[in-house]
Scaffold this motif. Structure first.
Motif, short mmCIF file in Angstrom:
data_model
loop_
_atom_site.label_atom_id
_atom_site.label_comp_id
_atom_site.label_asym_id
_atom_site.label_seq_id
_atom_site.Cartn_x
_atom_site.Cartn_y
_atom_site.Cartn_z
N GLU A 76 21.81 12.82 68.21
CA GLU A 76 20.89 11.77 68.64
C GLU A 76 21.52 10.87 69.70
O GLU A 76 20.88 10.52 70.70
N ALA A 77 22.80 10.53 69.50
CA ALA A 77 23.48 9.63 70.44
C ALA A 77 23.65 10.27 71.82
O ALA A 77 23.52 9.60 72.84
N GLU A 78 23.92 11.57 71.85
CA GLU A 78 24.23 12.22 73.12
C GLU A 78 23.01 12.84 73.81
O GLU A 78 23.02 13.01 75.03
N THR A 79 21.99 13.18 73.04
CA THR A 79 20.84 13.87 73.64
C THR A 79 19.51 13.20 73.36
O THR A 79 18.50 13.56 73.98
N GLY A 80 19.48 12.27 72.41
CA GLY A 80 18.22 11.65 72.03
C GLY A 80 17.37 12.50 71.10
O GLY A 80 16.29 12.08 70.68
N ARG A 81 17.85 13.69 70.75
CA ARG A 81 17.11 14.58 69.86
C ARG A 81 17.24 14.12 68.41
O ARG A 81 18.31 13.70 67.98
N LYS A 82 16.15 14.26 67.65
CA LYS A 82 16.15 13.84 66.25
C LYS A 82 15.57 14.94 65.36
O LYS A 82 14.51 14.79 64.78
N PRO A 83 16.29 16.06 65.23
CA PRO A 83 15.79 17.11 64.34
C PRO A 83 15.93 16.69 62.90
O PRO A 83 16.67 15.76 62.55
N ARG A 84 15.20 17.36 62.03
CA ARG A 84 15.35 17.16 60.59
C ARG A 84 16.11 18.37 60.04
O ARG A 84 16.07 19.46 60.62
N ALA A 85 16.79 18.17 58.92
CA ALA A 85 17.61 19.24 58.37
C ALA A 85 17.46 19.30 56.86
O ALA A 85 17.23 18.29 56.19
N GLY A 86 17.57 20.51 56.33
CA GLY A 86 17.58 20.74 54.89
C GLY A 86 18.85 21.48 54.52
O GLY A 86 19.34 22.31 55.28
N MET A 87 19.38 21.18 53.36
CA MET A 87 20.68 21.72 52.98
C MET A 87 20.62 22.27 51.56
O MET A 87 20.09 21.63 50.65
N GLY A 88 21.14 23.49 51.37
CA GLY A 88 21.16 24.11 50.06
C GLY A 88 22.43 23.80 49.29
O GLY A 88 23.21 22.92 49.65
N GLU A 89 22.65 24.56 48.22
CA GLU A 89 23.83 24.40 47.39
C GLU A 89 25.01 25.17 47.98
O GLU A 89 24.85 25.98 48.91
N ILE A 90 26.19 24.92 47.45
CA ILE A 90 27.35 25.74 47.78
C ILE A 90 27.20 27.08 47.06
O ILE A 90 26.93 27.12 45.86
N HIS A 91 27.37 28.18 47.80
CA HIS A 91 27.22 29.50 47.21
C HIS A 91 28.44 30.36 47.50
O HIS A 91 29.22 30.08 48.43
N GLN A 92 28.58 31.40 46.69
CA GLN A 92 29.72 32.29 46.80
C GLN A 92 29.33 33.59 47.50
O GLN A 92 28.50 34.34 47.00
N GLY A 93 29.89 33.83 48.66
CA GLY A 93 29.73 35.12 49.31
C GLY A 93 28.40 35.33 50.01
O GLY A 93 27.43 34.60 49.84
N MET A 94 28.34 36.40 50.80
CA MET A 94 27.18 36.73 51.61
C MET A 94 25.94 37.03 50.77
O MET A 94 24.82 36.74 51.18
N ALA A 95 26.13 37.61 49.60
CA ALA A 95 24.98 38.01 48.78
C ALA A 95 24.13 36.82 48.37
O ALA A 95 22.94 36.98 48.09
N GLU A 96 24.71 35.62 48.35
CA GLU A 96 23.98 34.44 47.92
C GLU A 96 23.43 33.61 49.09
O GLU A 96 22.78 32.60 48.86
N TRP A 97 23.68 34.05 50.32
CA TRP A 97 23.15 33.32 51.47
C TRP A 97 21.63 33.21 51.45
O TRP A 97 21.09 32.15 51.77
N PRO A 98 20.89 34.29 51.09
CA PRO A 98 19.42 34.14 51.06
C PRO A 98 18.95 33.04 50.11
O PRO A 98 18.00 32.32 50.40
N GLU A 99 19.62 32.92 48.96
CA GLU A 99 19.26 31.86 48.02
C GLU A 99 19.53 30.49 48.64
O GLU A 99 18.71 29.57 48.52
N GLY A 100 20.67 30.35 49.31
CA GLY A 100 20.98 29.08 49.97
C GLY A 100 19.98 28.76 51.06
O GLY A 100 19.61 27.60 51.25
N LEU A 101 19.53 29.79 51.78
CA LEU A 101 18.54 29.59 52.84
C LEU A 101 17.23 29.09 52.25
O LEU A 101 16.61 28.17 52.78
N GLN A 102 16.79 29.68 51.15
CA GLN A 102 15.54 29.24 50.52
C GLN A 102 15.65 27.81 50.01
O GLN A 102 14.69 27.04 50.08
N GLU A 103 16.81 27.44 49.49
CA GLU A 103 17.01 26.06 49.03
C GLU A 103 16.91 25.08 50.20
O GLU A 103 16.28 24.03 50.10
N ALA A 104 17.55 25.44 51.32
CA ALA A 104 17.53 24.56 52.49
C ALA A 104 16.11 24.42 53.03
O ALA A 104 15.68 23.32 53.41
N LEU A 105 15.37 25.52 53.08
CA LEU A 105 13.99 25.48 53.56
C LEU A 105 13.10 24.66 52.62
O LEU A 105 12.24 23.90 53.08
#
Length: 222
Positions: A76-105
């Motif tokens: 925001e300070a450097e570009t004026g952009r104000k995106p929104r973000a969602g964040m999932g849980e800490i997960h173990q390994g690549m197999a759990e990335w889809p679950e983390g993605l769904q949590e963030a979404l």
């Protein structure tokens, strides 16, 4: 896991999804690549729907949250952009990335549905909103009305809403709330009495405070 080890991909990581403003002039992913202090095992890519996905290596959820908040502030300070973000849980390994993605979404969706002000929504800290999101909108509306005095739902003035937000952030501590709002304690007491008259809830008592907190969390239906 052997694939992750072979390519040096993060073992424990957290998925963060950034949603840009409507019709950005420049790719959010490009901007983040330029300003984000990413580590070697962090991954940053677009998801094909205009969102940017960050897979951030780390074991500590709060550290990833602080990193993301700092990144949003810098953006925001450097570009004026104000995106929104969602964040999932800490997960173990690549197999759990889809679950983390769904949590963030889901965190992103809940932030929009409940009109939450913060630019970053963390899945773990949205427990109340996640529970309330399971209630159909018509039931939520009826619930709001049933908790208001005389069954009439009226919006509180902004100063009273701000007072309650600070009161809850101060763990129902009158002195801390008055100090943070630069109010005399008597003025704060007057505002809480006014809330009690409007809603029938005395938020100085724990049970009423819990009910009011649920009311504040419920999105107003349009």
């Amino acid at each position: 896991e052997r694939v992750a080890n072979r390519f040096g991909l993060p073992q424990r990581s957290c998925v963060v999804v950034f949603r840009p403003e409507a019709r950005p002039e420049r790719s959010l992913t490009e901007l983040l690549r330029e300003i984000a202090p990413l580590e070697e095992q962090d991954l940053l890519a677009e998801d094909g729907e205009g969102r940017t996905v960050l897979i951030k290596r780390g074991d500590d959820l709060d550290e990833v949250r602080d990193f993301t908040l700092a990144l949003l502030g810098t953006l925001e300070a450097e570009t004026g952009r104000k995106p929104r973000a969602g964040m999932g849980e800490i997960h173990q390994g690549m197999a759990e990335w889809p679950e983390g993605l769904q949590e963030a979404l889901r965190a992103l969706r809940i932030g929009e549905e409940f009109r939450l002000k913060e630019p970053l929504q963390v899945y773990r800290y949205l427990l109340l909103e996640r529970l309330l999101s399971e209630i159909p909108p018509e039931r939520r509306k009826a619930f709001r009305k049933s908790l208001m005095r005389n069954g009439e739902e009226k919006a509180l003035p902004p100063e009273l809403v701000e007072t309650m937000e600070t009161f809850f952030a101060s763990d129902l501590n009158l002195s801390d709330t008055a100090r943070q709002m630069f109010l005399h304690r008597n003025t704060l007491t007057y505002r809480l009495d006014k809330i009690r008259k409007e809603t029938g809830l005395d938020v100085r008592h724990f049970n009423d405070a819990v009910i009011f907190r649920v009311l504040m969390a419920l999105p107003e239906e349009t």
